[in-house]
Design an enzyme around this catalytic site. Structure first.
Site, PDB file in Angstrom:
ATOM      1  CD  GLU A 113      -2.885  -0.825   1.844  1.00 17.13           C
ATOM      2  OE1 GLU A 113      -4.526  -1.567   1.986  1.00 17.13           O
ATOM      3  OE2 GLU A 113      -3.159  -1.035   3.204  1.00 17.13           O
ATOM      4  CB  CYS A 126       2.421   6.917   3.143  1.00 18.71           C
ATOM      5  SG  CYS A 126       3.380   6.243   4.384  1.00 18.71           S
ATOM      6  CB  CYS A 133       6.680  -6.101   9.093  1.00 15.74           C
ATOM      7  SG  CYS A 133       8.326  -4.851  10.311  1.00 15.74           S
ATOM      8  CB  CYS A 137       5.330  -3.182  16.884  1.00 14.17           C
ATOM      9  SG  CYS A 137       7.086  -2.419  17.549  1.00 14.17           S
ATOM     10  CB  CYS A 140       2.234  -2.096  14.475  1.00 14.01           C
ATOM     11  SG  CYS A 140       2.598  -2.236  12.796  1.00 14.01           S
ATOM     12  N   GLY A 194       6.376  -1.821   6.894  1.00 12.92           N
ATOM     13  CA  GLY A 194       8.059  -3.144   6.427  1.00 12.92           C
ATOM     14  C   GLY A 194       8.857  -1.753   7.193  1.00 12.92           C
ATOM     15  CG  LEU A 249      10.836   6.852  22.378  1.00 12.14           C
ATOM     16  CD1 LEU A 249      12.980   5.810  22.019  1.00 12.14           C
ATOM     17  CD2 LEU A 249      11.295   8.304  22.582  1.00 12.14           C
ATOM     18  CG  HIS A 250       5.908   3.554  19.576  1.00  8.70           C
ATOM     19  ND1 HIS A 250       5.350   4.520  19.147  1.00  8.70           N
ATOM     20  CD2 HIS A 250       6.095   3.360  18.564  1.00  8.70           C
ATOM     21  CE1 HIS A 250       5.487   5.161  17.899  1.00  8.70           C
ATOM     22  NE2 HIS A 250       5.645   3.668  17.338  1.00  8.70           N
ATOM     23  CB  CYS A 368       0.053   5.600  11.540  1.00 10.33           C
ATOM     24  SG  CYS A 368       0.333   7.717  11.341  1.00 10.33           S
TER      25      CYS A 368
END
Ligand code: SAH
Ligand code: SF4
Length: 383
Positions: A113, A126, A133, A137, A140, A194, A249-250, A368
């Site tokens: 995408e 984007c 991936c 995480c 995600c 990814g 970072l999160h 996102c």
């Protein structure tokens, strides 16, 4: 302990095909010396490679037959052996806010995408770097889908070229580049599907052609690479590409970050932030962006904000607060609006810019962390 495989073994295991179903090699993604060598291999003089390069990157031509200044027999030979085409469109979705999401199929049928986000002063594209991936995480959706493969340099560039096709950005024949209307795609963010630094070589090759004045001509200051924190390649990227850096970072400490982002167990915060501090060219005018997804009752307290301030105090940065975008069965919820505002104001009071990222294209699942989800779901429904 969690140990992602090395970037090198990763590159081999998940290599992208360079040929299409007819066995034709993609010319897009070759450097000019490589393209010259290809032409010379067919007994063609050097200047022919330059002509082909110009047609591809400055005119957006997708068919050798349209390359008017090449001899006819040469066009036929090139058509037989090489391709300069685009991925094929599977679906296009347009959001009420102007965001466009394209689901594109590569030559081998794999789908990725690409999202175009128009704003008043810029247009951001984007792009994806991998199909799926390897990392996992927990917040995600892309991370719940196993990595299928890396994208090749041609497939990374083709996403930008595809957007230019649709948005009508290539200059017409006989129109000088400077007579042409402004570009819609002014900025590139490697924030799609990814982990770009797990496909570093292909991403680097594509970005060099993207930044080349004679290539796609988008300067490194208008390109941002987002990574979950693959330290050795952050260093390499700084030396070789020096595009803008964004770090997912999160969390403000190793314990929490390790829980929600397993890569932190391989490259903990101290190492990660050292690599960031040493990223060439960082200054108060060229800051690193830290992305921080707002997860209700997980990473959004005042204490977390204070810890974050201490952690980032000496780094020229801004913190982009991203409201968590939910996906089916996601284990988290988004923090409340008031909590996000409070968190942002603590950072702002400590003189760290903390804009809250506007969610764009949510009605078409283009926000996102939502990429790929819908396409997988549709495929499952069709089965
Ligand atoms: N793999 C790279 C590039 C992806 S960028 C990286 O992780 O940086 C996509 C950004 O969206 C990253 O900052 C990612 O952490 C964030 N993200 C992932 N899932 C999300 C979700 N559900 N809601 C909001 N942001 C999310
Ligand atoms: Fe991969 Fe980035 Fe999603 Fe993590 S946040 S799973 S690295 S795409």
């Amino acid at each position: 302990m969690y140990a992602p495989m090395s970037v090198t073994s990763h590159a081999t295991k998940f290599a992208a095909p360079r040929t299409d179903a007819a066995g034709r090699i993609a010319l897009i993604g070759l450097t000019l010396p490589e393209m010259t060598a290809v032409m010379e291999g067919h007994g063609l003089p050097k200047f022919r490679a330059k002509q082909v390069w110009h047609w591809i990157y400055n005119r957006g031509v997708t068919d050798f037959e349209a390359m008017g200044n090449l001899p006819k027999d040469m066009r036929a030979l090139l058509t037989e052996k090489y391709s300069v085409e685009r991925p094929t469109l599977v679906t296009e979705q347009r959001s009420t806010d102007g965001t466009i999401k394209w689901l594109l199929a590569m030559a081998d049928g794999q789908q990725i995408e690409v999202v175009f986000i128009p704003e008043t002063d810029r247009g951001t594209l984007c792009i994806s770097s991998q199909v799926g991936c390897t990392l996992t995480c927990r917040f995600c959706h892309t991370g719940t889908q196993p990595l299928v493969r890396n994208l090749g340099p041609h497939e990374i560039l083709q996403q930008i070229m595809y957007a230019r096709d649709v948005l009508g950005e290539w200059p017409k024949v006989n129109e000088k580049a400077d007579q042409h209307k402004g570009r819609d795609v002014t900025n590139i963010v490697l924030m799609g599907m990814g982990e770009p630094l797990y496909n570093y070589d292909n991403v680097a090759k594509a970005m060099k052609i993207c930044m080349d004045e004679e290539g796609l001509g988008i300067s490194k200051r208008r390109i941002t690479l987002s990574t979950s924190g693959v330290v050795p390649q952050i260093i390499q990227c700084g030396e070789e590409l020096n595009v803008n850096l964004a770090i997912s970072l999160h969390a403000p400490n190793d314990e929490l970050r390790g829980e929600i982002m397993p890569i932190n167990n391989k490259y903990p915060l101290k190492e990660l932030l050292n690599a960031v501090r040493n990223y060439p060219g960082l200054s108060t005018v060229r800051r690193v962006t830290f992305e921080y997804v707002m997860l209700k009752d997980i990473n959004d307290s005042d204490d977390h904000a204070r810890e974050l301030i201490r952690l980032l105090r000496d780094i020229p940065c801004k913190v982009n607060l991203i409201p968590f975008n939910p996906w089916p069965n996601s284990p988290y919820e988004c923090s409340d609006r008031t909590r996000i505002t409070m968190f942002a104001s603590l950072l702002e009071n400590a003189e760290i810019d903390a804009p809250v990222r506007k969610t764009r294209g949510q009605d078409i699942l283009a926000a996102c962390g939502q990429l790929k989800s819908e396409s997988v779901r549709q495929k499952t429904q069709q089965q």
